[in-house]
Design a protein around this motif. Structure first.
Motif, PDB file in Angstrom:
ATOM      1  N   UNK A  55      -6.853   0.829   2.231  1.00 17.52           N
ATOM      2  CA  UNK A  55      -8.096   1.452   2.678  1.00 17.52           C
ATOM      3  C   UNK A  55      -8.187   2.856   2.063  1.00 17.52           C
ATOM      4  N   UNK A  56      -8.464   2.908   0.782  1.00 19.85           N
ATOM      5  CA  UNK A  56      -8.509   4.172   0.049  1.00 19.85           C
ATOM      6  C   UNK A  56      -9.526   5.112   0.690  1.00 19.85           C
ATOM      7  N   UNK A  57      -9.187   6.399   0.902  1.00 22.25           N
ATOM      8  CA  UNK A  57      -7.946   7.090   0.582  1.00 22.25           C
ATOM      9  C   UNK A  57      -7.028   7.275   1.787  1.00 22.25           C
ATOM     10  N   UNK A  58      -7.029   6.339   2.704  1.00 20.91           N
ATOM     11  CA  UNK A  58      -6.262   6.478   3.940  1.00 20.91           C
ATOM     12  C   UNK A  58      -4.861   5.886   3.811  1.00 20.91           C
ATOM     13  N   UNK A  59      -4.095   6.416   2.873  1.00 21.36           N
ATOM     14  CA  UNK A  59      -2.707   6.018   2.722  1.00 21.36           C
ATOM     15  C   UNK A  59      -2.563   4.535   2.463  1.00 21.36           C
ATOM     16  N   UNK A  60      -1.585   3.919   3.143  1.00 20.84           N
ATOM     17  CA  UNK A  60      -1.306   2.496   2.949  1.00 20.84           C
ATOM     18  C   UNK A  60      -1.942   1.609   4.008  1.00 20.84           C
TER      19      UNK A  60
END
Length: 501
Positions: free
Chosen positions: A393-398
């Protein structure tokens, strides 16, 4: 490296085995220099904040009931980010906000998205000393029986979002005050200044992010996380703007929302109201041109969506989707709101998306009620590759896209339903239309826009005064209200500020 709380991780792991939710800074990338410098263009309150009073026993700062604590919290959080990652401080700063957002219900969430009581908070409630004595057991018992309201932690865990016209004046004032604090240029000794709100709005800017968050089933979960991130930064719930109540007006541009009491002017530069003199990261004024194109959300649109029984019909790529109808208000407001890259620069973006999230929550409730589909597992395999269930879920980490559909995320928020006829919740800003049996917004008496009136002439002058603004790609729209004027603002391509992932 921040890790999602054990309880939150367990809740998701039970839904999607084998995935560990780590919030990393490997994907988060924001320009450092330009954001730090742009803060010099923002106005500051000039108040002398004494931040030490907001430092807890462990040395950390927390957001309290006092608005000044927000300023101190973000200043401290950015200093910590500089200490932990000097070359990627903004990455670390956003990472910590994300961790704070996702761990809000740590230890309190449940699989079905409902809130639960906790023994710890009840113990604190019952055994608090007063005048050297413990509270009587009888009083404690009565409070225990009163349920969830007795627990401060539970209220903090699942936050209630209200329709903006159902908020008290105190609640609304606190919300906008805190938005304005996030818009201040906060100094960090030896490192210039930074503007928290601009950092958050820029998370919606990059091309790779836009593709990952629009045009597919990931749209809903991505924006749910985005709302929670801003709430973590504010320390208060985001209200929702139910634009159905404006759509039902004879002329929606007459709504009381477009006054200083609520959103500020609907035409021209925001030079009055709660967001007066806001300057965007492009060093331009925040502007609007309501009623020009697109459409607000109608009751018929929502009723059509709520007939669906599975997500595959409600998300892109398809027709009559939640994402499709959500575009209308973006174009209707115009200005920065009409562009994918700049929309979050206008705070209305978050109130609009809070309403979109409310519609989604209603659809999920219906899916559970019918009993054929569990919404947390019903992630459609359709659309671009960036919307695959286990794509990040870019830019929410992994965080994987499917996590956006989890019950854990849903449990962090609940909605107070919009008011209904005949009393419309007692709101002084709403009235019951007895013909359609729905509540609609009252008009602002001073700005009713009759043809060729002095008000209309003033509106035309305010729109001409905007000139040409810089915007990115316009939202593509398929629904147009026949009452719109078709006079969208002129714009030039967005200036490249060098942000890259």
């Amino acid at each position: 490296m921040a890790v999602v709380g054990d309880e939150a991780t367990d809740a998701y792991s039970s839904e999607t085995p084998g995935l560990v939710l780590l919030i990393t800074s490997s994907i988060l990338a924001l320009v450092t220099g330009s954001i730090l410098i742009r803060g010099l263009h923002q106005h500051t309150s000039g108040r002398n904040r004494k931040c030490q009073q907001y430092r807890g026993s462990h040395g950390n700062f927390e957001i309290t009931e006092k608005d000044d604590s927000l300023y101190c919290f973000h200043q401290h959080l950015y200093r910590l980010a500089l200490d932990s990652s000097p070359t990627h401080a903004l990455h670390a700063y956003v990472q910590e906000l994300l961790w704070k957002a996702l761990s809000r219900c740590e230890g309190y969430g449940s699989e079905n998205g409902k809130r639960e009581r906790t023994k710890t908070t009840m113990k604190e409630k019952c055994f608090r000393k007063k005048n050297g004595r413990k509270k009587q057991k009888g009083k404690c018992k009565r409070k225990r029986e009163s349920g969830i309201k007795t627990s401060t932690n539970i209220r903090r865990c699942s936050w209630e979002r209200k329709e903006v016209r159902m908020m008290s004046r105190t609640e609304w004032k606190r919300f906008v005050n805190r938005l304005n604090i996030l818009k201040e240029a906060i100094p960090v000794q030896g490192h210039g200044t930074f503007v928290p709100y601009d950092i958050i709005s820029d998370l919606h800017r990059e091309n790779i992010t836009i593709h990952a968050s629009h045009g597919g089933p990931g749209f809903l979960g991505w924006h749910r996380v985005y709302l929670l991130l801003l709430e973590a930064a504010l320390g208060v719930p985001i209200p929702y703007w139910d634009s159905r109540m404006d759509y039902d007006m004879t002329n929606p541009t007459d709504s009381v929302l477009w006054t200083s009491e609520f959103f500020g002017p609907g035409f021209g530069i925001e030079d009055s109201g709660p967001f007066a003199n806001w300057i965007t990261p492009e060093n331009e004024s925040l502007v609007r041109n309501i009623g020009n194109n697109g459409s607000l959300v109608s009751s018929d649109m929502v009723e059509t969506l709520l007939r669906y029984t599975q997500h595959s019909l409600a998300v892109e790529p398809s027709i009559n989707t939640i994402e499709d109808i959500h575009v209308g208000p973006h174009r209707w407001v115009d200005g920065q709101m009409s562009s994918l890259e700049t929309a979050p620069q206008d705070p209305i973006f978050f109130l609009h998306h809070s309403f979109v999230d409310y519609i989604w929550s209603k659809l999920r409730d219906k899916m559970r009620k019918i009993g054929k589909t569990d919404p947390k597992f019903d992630y459609p395999c359709k659309g671009p590759v960036s919307h695959d269930p286990y794509a990040t879920m870019i830019p929410f980490g992994n965080l994987p896209n499917i996590y956006g559909y989890s019950d854990h995320l849903e449990s962090l928020t609940h909605y107070r339903p919009p008011p209904t006829c005949p009393d419309c919740g007692g709101s002084p800003y709403l009235l019951c239309d007895k013909v359609i049996q729905r509540c609609k917004s009252k008009p602002d008496k001073l700005t009713t826009h009759s043809f060729d009136s002095e008000t209309t002439k003033n509106i035309r002058y305010r729109i001409r005064a905007i000139g040409i603004i810089h915007l990115g790609r316009k939202f593509e729209y398929h629904i147009i209200d026949h009452r719109t004027r078709g006079d969208t603002l002129n714009f030039l391509p967005l200036i490249n500020r060098g942000i890259s992932l």
